[in-house]
Design an enzyme around this catalytic site. Structure first.
Site, PDB file in Angstrom:
ATOM      1  N   GLY A 130       0.834  -1.200   0.000  1.00 47.39           N
ATOM      2  CA  GLY A 130       0.000   0.000   0.000  1.00 47.39           C
ATOM      3  C   GLY A 130       0.864   1.244   0.000  1.00 47.39           C
ATOM      4  O   GLY A 130       1.556   1.537  -0.975  1.00 47.39           O
ATOM      5  N   ARG A 131       0.875   1.953   1.120  1.00 45.94           N
ATOM      6  CA  ARG A 131       1.688   3.150   1.270  1.00 45.94           C
ATOM      7  C   ARG A 131       2.623   2.983   2.459  1.00 45.94           C
ATOM      8  O   ARG A 131       2.267   2.392   3.480  1.00 45.94           O
ATOM      9  CB  ARG A 131       0.815   4.399   1.466  1.00 45.94           C
ATOM     10  N   ASP A 181       7.259  -3.231  -0.334  1.00 42.47           N
ATOM     11  CA  ASP A 181       7.441  -2.632  -1.648  1.00 42.47           C
ATOM     12  C   ASP A 181       7.406  -1.113  -1.543  1.00 42.47           C
ATOM     13  O   ASP A 181       7.719  -0.416  -2.498  1.00 42.47           O
ATOM     14  CB  ASP A 181       6.332  -3.125  -2.586  1.00 42.47           C
ATOM     15  N   GLU A 235      11.204   7.098   0.105  1.00 43.09           N
ATOM     16  CA  GLU A 235      11.549   6.396  -1.124  1.00 43.09           C
ATOM     17  C   GLU A 235      12.403   7.298  -2.005  1.00 43.09           C
ATOM     18  O   GLU A 235      12.077   8.476  -2.149  1.00 43.09           O
ATOM     19  CB  GLU A 235      10.288   5.966  -1.865  1.00 43.09           C
ATOM     20  N   HIS A 238       9.859  -0.082  -5.371  1.00 42.43           N
ATOM     21  CA  HIS A 238       8.495   0.353  -5.686  1.00 42.43           C
ATOM     22  C   HIS A 238       8.338   0.626  -7.184  1.00 42.43           C
ATOM     23  O   HIS A 238       7.242   0.597  -7.718  1.00 42.43           O
ATOM     24  CB  HIS A 238       8.159   1.609  -4.870  1.00 42.43           C
TER      25      HIS A 238
END
Length: 120
Positions: A54-55, A79, A84, A103
């Site tokens: 998700g986030r 992920d 990021e 990601h």
């Protein structure tokens, strides 16, 4: 129906404690920030695996890393992250039984060309 069971936020520890795999696909909102934290990881089975696609802000990364390193849960896969790309200094890189994926794993040499074909 579409689901065997539907529960609200107030019953999430019941879900974490009975699931073999917890897969988070939550959006990043104020309500979901650190939604998966120390209480949730403590509730999980020692054989449980946590996955977040998700986030990144929905996971308390320090609490998850602690649960992994203390073998409170069997493994995890991420992920997405709070930051990021994941910085090289992040303690996540040293967590036991943690699978880290990029990601942007779909970014390949032909990414733009393949994307353009969608609009042709």
């Amino acid at each position: 129906g579409l689901a065997d069971q539907v529960v609200g936020f107030d019953k999430r520890l019941d879900v974490f404690s009975t699931a073999d795999f917890v897969v988070s696909v939550l959006p990043g909102t104020e309500e979901t920030k650190n939604f998966c934290g120390a209480k949730e990881f403590k509730a999980m089975k020692s054989t449980g695996v946590f996955i977040n696609i998700g986030r990144g802000i929905t996971v308390d990364e320090a609490a998850m890393c602690k649960a992994l390193n203390e073998q409170k849960i069997a493994g995890a896969a991420l992920d997405v992250f709070w930051e990021e790309p994941l910085p090289s200094k992040s303690p996540l890189w040293k967590c036991k039984n943690l699978l880290i994926t990029a990601h942007n794993a779909d970014f390949t040499e032909d990414y733009a060309q393949l994307g353009w074909k969608v609009w042709e």
